[in-house]
Enzyme design. Structure first.
Site, PDB file in Angstrom:
ATOM      1  N   ASP A   1      -4.380   2.517  -4.528  1.00 54.71           N
ATOM      2  CA  ASP A   1      -2.936   2.536  -4.275  1.00 54.71           C
ATOM      3  C   ASP A   1      -2.489   1.222  -3.639  1.00 54.71           C
ATOM      4  OD1 ASP A   1      -4.235   2.868  -1.911  1.00 54.71           O
ATOM      5  OD2 ASP A   1      -2.991   4.510  -1.173  1.00 54.71           O
TER       6      ASP A   1
ATOM      7  N   ASP B   1       0.858  -1.180   0.000  1.00 54.20           N
ATOM      8  CA  ASP B   1       0.000   0.000   0.000  1.00 54.20           C
ATOM      9  C   ASP B   1       0.899   1.238   0.000  1.00 54.20           C
ATOM     10  OD1 ASP B   1      -3.098   0.789   0.853  1.00 54.20           O
ATOM     11  OD2 ASP B   1      -1.596   2.258   1.456  1.00 54.20           O
TER      12      ASP B   1
END
Length: 640
Positions: A285, A243
């Site tokens: 993301d 992430d």
């Protein structure tokens, strides 16, 4: 024989087309019907989510129902809509589009009961025999202000039949055209081209348009298959979840084109792995990496290389790593990797966490625990214990720290597990608000001059939104001045520094005091001391308890305490459990070559245990804790 062979070939091809067309027509017709219904299901789900959002936005229940009623009237005006109803947990119609006379009536059947009792959706033909069973009925469960509702919508079958008729006619005409213009030439040339186009469409459906990596759909298909293959052959398998840290901040500050470029750089790094690895973009993301035939040792080596490559690409990411264990499935592997990723975020980001290293510290989410956290937020059953914080120089009560504890029947090992679970389901702000509401109930009994310390998660501080002043309103509602409330926030902001610092500045402008908690356990303590400019700094109990015997812990404590005291902050040592630690804290300023004590406050079991039964009006005696009262008074008397 050549003409006969050609005729038989053409006949065979045409017969194959005819049989395939007839079978395909029936199959595709059913698929078209299901797709049309699925499209309507998505619409109804979106409507249900909008109703839930109204419930979160509106403060009064009546206003929520009134606004939903207006939306239902708008939905009712859509072509083909026959009925739109909002039904409460008792089966009573609370809002209706079109016919307002339905409000207050009872509407119960198996589909509505399934939505209200078990959260089940229903999409299909009308089951009520008193109505037209050709019509379509949709029932969606939703939760508004903590209560279960069912959203029922009925669609005229003529609308669906019209959509299906047009699709089926188009399909039939296309089939006839293919049959008439078929034959050997089309089968060889056109068929080959069609297969190629179909493969390309499937490829694009499972690829991310920005990075050209396999997407979430491909990941959901590949992960179970990879787990089954590894289990069948006894091979190791590792799942890595990644992430990007502070990606929202990067997008807001530099613009979306820059954010897109960051994502492409991440994709390029992930593609550089060894043969057999598969990387995916599974969210905005978020990325995933499947490492087949990779054991724990190789996974650690791979993760180190991965972090070096990301650093070279000027990208910071939090990484969670989990290895498939015997007898465990894809879902549990994903949850373990998620738990490791959350822990990496909690530690400040830009690092790797292997789930085996933190298994005793992280929460592996189960359906029972997820249900428990939702029940806690709905039922709001928790207690608050208050632990005294002392001014060691003036022998006075400085304040009380509020420590929330969910009831034991929820099955949580402690408050930390409850907050971990709330973070995983995105409900930390709601849990924080519940804890604050319980904590401030002590306001009428708070000793004169004492402060109330309350903990808030960086997630809550970073949320923002329309209700940014919720804390001020909660404090004022119980008649407590903001100047008597200290907001504690951990030094480990998890990549949310900018948003958290901005919120803390706003809280200070409203009159609240600030405390930086757990100082000494993260990697950013001095930086946070500089940015936050807190009135209080609380040294973590692990550093305080170890400092008398551990030179490294002592060095960290001295550095943090000295820096904090020079900023004007009042330094509090947590974890004072016995006389030895108290004496060490008393004399610590001598090691810092200071004439004044650099640690002015103390907290710990030796100075008073947390309790829900404390009579704070009679402080300080009762706040010292019954078992340690005499000893603690003696300790305090010895503090210069």
């Amino acid at each position: 024989m050549r003409p006969g062979f050609a005729a038989r070939l053409v006949f065979a091809v045409l017969a194959s087309f005819a049989l395939a067309g007839a079978g395909g027509y029936g199959l595709i017709s059913r698929q078209i019907e299901q797709r049309v219904i699925s499209g309507h299901v998505k619409d109804q789900r979106a409507d249900a989510r909008s109703f839930a959002a109204i419930g979160r936005r509106e403060e009064r229940h009546e206003a929520t129902i009134a606004e939903i009623d207006e939306v239902l009237h708008a939905i009712h005006r859509r072509p083909g809509t026959l009925e739109t109803l909002l039904i409460d947990e008792h089966g009573v119609v609370r809002a209706a589009g079109g016919d307002a006379r339905a409000v207050g009536e009872i509407d119960r059947d198996s589909r509505i009961d399934g939505a209200l009792s078990h959260g089940q959706e229903y999409a299909g033909r009308e089951a009520d025999e008193t109505a037209d069973t050709r019509d379509l009925e949709f029932v969606m469960p939703l939760v508004i202000r903590g209560k279960r509702y069912a959203y029922e919508m009925t669609l005229d079958h003529a609308s669906l039949d019209g959509e299906l008729r047009g699709a089926r006619h188009g399909l039939l005409y296309a089939g006839l055209l293919m049959f008439l213009l078929g034959g050997g030439a089309f089968y060889v040339a056109g068929g080959r081209s069609l297969l190629s186009s179909h493969r390309l469409a499937l490829h694009r459906a499972t690829r991310d348009g920005l990075t050209d990596l396999p997407n979430q759909r491909a990941f959901h298909q590949d992960l179970p298959a990879a787990v089954k293959t590894a289990a069948r052959h006894g091979d190791p398998l590792v799942l890595v979840l990644l992430d990007a840290d502070d990606f929202k901040f990067l997008n807001d500050r530099h613009g979306h084109p820059y954010g897109d470029e960051v994502l492409r750089r991440i994709a390029d790094v992930l593609r550089e792995g060894r043969a057999g690895e598969t990387c995916y973009r599974i969210g905005g993301d978020e990325f995933a990496l499947l490492l087949p035939r990779t054991d724990a040792v190789a996974a650690r080596s791979r993760s180190r290389r991965l972090m070096r490559a990301l650093a070279a690409a000027n990208v910071q990411m939090s990484v969670g790593v989990a290895e498939l264990s015997p007898g465990r499935g894809a879902d549990l592997l994903r949850r373990e990797a998620d738990a490791a990723l959350y822990e990496a975020k909690r530690r400040g980001g830009n690092g790797v966490v292997h789930v085996e290293d933190v298994r005793s510290e992280v929460v592996i989410t189960t359906s029972q625990k997820l249900e428990a956290i939702h029940r806690l937020l709905e039922e709001q059953r928790l207690d608050v214990a208050y632990q005294p914080i002392w001014n060691l120089q003036g022998h006075e009560l400085l304040g009380l720290e509020a420590l929330a504890r969910p009831h034991a029947d929820y099955g949580f090992e402690g408050p930390a597990e409850a907050f971990d679970l709330a973070e995983q389901v995105g409900r930390v702000p709601q849990l924080d608000k519940l804890c604050v509401a319980r904590a401030v109930e002590i306001a009428p009994r708070l000793p004169e001059g004492a402060l109330l310390f309350v903990n808030l998660s960086p997630l809550t501080l970073d949320v923002g939104g329309e209700d940014e002043d919720w804390l001020l309103h909660a404090i004022e509602a119980v008649g407590l001045a903001p100047s008597r409330v200290v907001i504690e926030v951990t030094e480990r902001f998890g990549g949310r520094t900018a948003g958290v610092v901005k919120c803390l500045q706003r809280l200070r402008e409203q009159g609240f005091k600030l405390a930086l908690d757990d100082v000494g356990t993260g990697n950013s303590g001095l930086e946070m001391l500089r940015l936050v400019d807190a009135e209080f700094v609380k040294l973590d109990r692990s550093i305080v308890s170890a400092a008398p015997d551990d030179a490294n812990a002592r060095a960290v404590l001295l550095a943090m305490a000295t820096f904090a005291s020079h900023t004007g902050a009042f330094v509090i040592a947590e974890g004072i459990e016995d006389e030895d630690v108290l004496e060490f804290i008393r004399d610590i300023h001598q090691g810092a070559f200071s004439r004044e004590a650099i640690i002015g406050g103390g907290q710990g079991y030796g100075l008073g245990r947390p309790s829900t039964e404390l009579d704070v009006a009679s402080a300080p005696a009762e706040l010292l804790g019954a078992p340690a009262e005499a000893r603690t008074r003696e300790f305090l008397a010895r503090v210069p």
